[in-house]
Write an enzyme that holds these catalytic residues in place. Structure first.
Site, PDB file in Angstrom:
ATOM      1  N   SER A  50     -13.755 -16.499 -29.939  1.00 19.01           N
ATOM      2  CA  SER A  50     -14.064 -15.088 -30.192  1.00 19.01           C
ATOM      3  C   SER A  50     -12.968 -14.346 -30.932  1.00 19.01           C
ATOM      4  O   SER A  50     -13.234 -13.316 -31.558  1.00 19.01           O
ATOM      5  CB  SER A  50     -14.352 -14.368 -28.865  1.00 19.01           C
ATOM      6  N   ASP A 340     -10.512  -4.540 -26.188  1.00 21.77           N
ATOM      7  CA  ASP A 340     -11.332  -4.713 -24.990  1.00 21.77           C
ATOM      8  C   ASP A 340     -10.553  -5.579 -23.997  1.00 21.77           C
ATOM      9  O   ASP A 340      -9.332  -5.733 -24.123  1.00 21.77           O
ATOM     10  CB  ASP A 340     -12.716  -5.280 -25.332  1.00 21.77           C
ATOM     11  N   HIS A 343      -9.369  -8.921 -26.211  1.00 24.59           N
ATOM     12  CA  HIS A 343      -9.143  -9.028 -27.655  1.00 24.59           C
ATOM     13  C   HIS A 343      -8.244  -7.900 -28.172  1.00 24.59           C
ATOM     14  O   HIS A 343      -8.425  -6.744 -27.802  1.00 24.59           O
ATOM     15  CB  HIS A 343     -10.487  -9.004 -28.389  1.00 24.59           C
TER      16      HIS A 343
END
Length: 379
Positions: A50, A340, A343
């Site tokens: 991600s 978040d 990240h």
């Protein structure tokens, strides 16, 4: 000298041309120039999780996705793209330095024709080195599948520029691969007494996943990659998501930090060993944990008010659950080290990207990306 008459005819040295025809030719040349890749541009390929996914998971039935607001709030379109960021991620910033447009997600239907010559992003949120990492996310593109897509990509490109041209494009490309963090956070430490933690002690697990990672990197080399940037794990025990789960005082989790401290130096050793075996500096190791520690332990020096609390989220440190339209949202993302629960913000990504290009041997082994680009320009 040019003379333009009322009949829109241009005369020069005895030759006559229709102005409208010249205008059509001019526009055709411009269009062809826009379609053709720059002669000095190099393709860029991205593999991993991600941290580097540019939207592949948008096209999958998975819970690991970032295709709803407020993701993308600071992206140029101000819309979610599938990037796990408020704006640009590290692959975008590398593309920016290369002077090319961002690589498109491989599953994006617009990745066709000459767009393929820019490269492709195969990354998928949730994946790890091991196939059983991220099983809770269901349908994700595991690393073996990402490599299969890379083969498929080369077949598609060979129809455009031939097999020799494709081999040259891949050999001269820059490749980024980011794996490893999920093998700890979403596997070994996902739940107490996980299957992998019962199978392996932590030191043995680190050795095991690195032995598997070596096979992945070797396969990339077999598929034609000759300049591969390999990032280490990030600051796993210091991200807001793990602070919310494991920390009462805001201190980084000791066990996850121990895992990173074991893994990252051995990753560098593995990369150096592969380069020695191949006889060339194909693989470049990036100490992204140290890059992140710089702003985590001294956020004010980088203009952040905090590197403990996520900009978007809920619960302690805004580290619980996903970032959603109902989450707490900070008004200025540039003041937060983390976007978040897991990240970095775009601003933090820019700090990391700068280290990738200009960092010394504290951050980059055996050289930084600026040196790589300078060497490749000379050859």
């Amino acid at each position: 000298m040019f003379y333009i008459t009322s009949s829109i005819i241009i005369h020069k040295m005895g030759c006559s041309f229709s102005f409208s025809a010249l205008w059509m030719v001019f526009n055709l040349v411009l269009a062809l120039s826009a379609m053709a890749p720059r002669a000095d541009a190099r393709a860029f390929f991205v593999f991993g999780d991600s941290l580097v996914d540019n939207g592949n998971n948008n096209y999958l039935a998975t819970s690991a996705r970032a295709d709803s607001p407020p993701y993308g709030i600071d992206y140029p379109t101000h819309r979610p793209t599938g990037r796990f960021s408020n704006g640009l991620n590290i692959p975008d910033l590398i593309s920016e330095q290369l002077g090319t447009e961002p690589t498109r997600a491989y599953l994006d239907p617009s990745l066709r024709g000459n767009n393929l010559l820019v490269g492709a992003n195969f990354a998928s949120a949730g994946v790890g080195i091991l196939n059983d990492t991220g099983i809770q996310f269901l349908n994700i593109i595991r690393i073996a599948q990402q490599l299969e897509y890379f083969q498929q990509y080369q077949t598609r490109v060979s129809r455009l520029i031939g097999s020799a041209g494709t081999q040259r494009l891949v050999n001269e490309a820059l490749v980024l691969i980011t794996l490893g963090g999920n093998d700890f956070v979403n596997n070994y430490y996902l739940v107490p007494f996980s299957a992998r933690s019962r199978q392996f002690s932590l030191p043995d697990y680190v050795r095991y996943i690195l032995s598997e990672y070596r096979k992945v990197l070797r396969r990339l080399y077999e598929l034609g990659a000759r300049r591969v940037l390999v990032t280490g794990t990030g600051p796993m025990g210091c991200v807001p998501g793990e602070l919310a789960r494991r920390s009462r005082t805001g201190e980084c989790d000791v066990e996850l930090q121990r895992a990173g401290a074991l893994y990252n130096p051995q990753l560098i050793q593995m990369v150096n060993g592969l380069n020695s075996e191949i006889g060339s500096d194909v693989f470049i190791a990036a100490n992204t944990m140290q890059m992140s520690f710089d702003f985590i332990f001294n956020p004010q020096a980088y203009g952040f008010v905090t590197s403990k609390i996520a900009c978007c989220g809920q619960g302690p440190y805004n580290g619980i659950g996903l970032c959603t339209p109902l989450s707490n949202l900070c008004p200025n993302r540039d003041l937060y080290g983390f976007w978040d629960a897991f990240h970095p913000s775009e601003k933090a990504n820019r700090i990391i990207a700068q280290r990738l290009f200009t960092g010394d041997d504290k951050y980059m082994t055996p050289m930084n990306l600026s040196t790589v680009l300078a060497l490749d320009t000379k050859t």
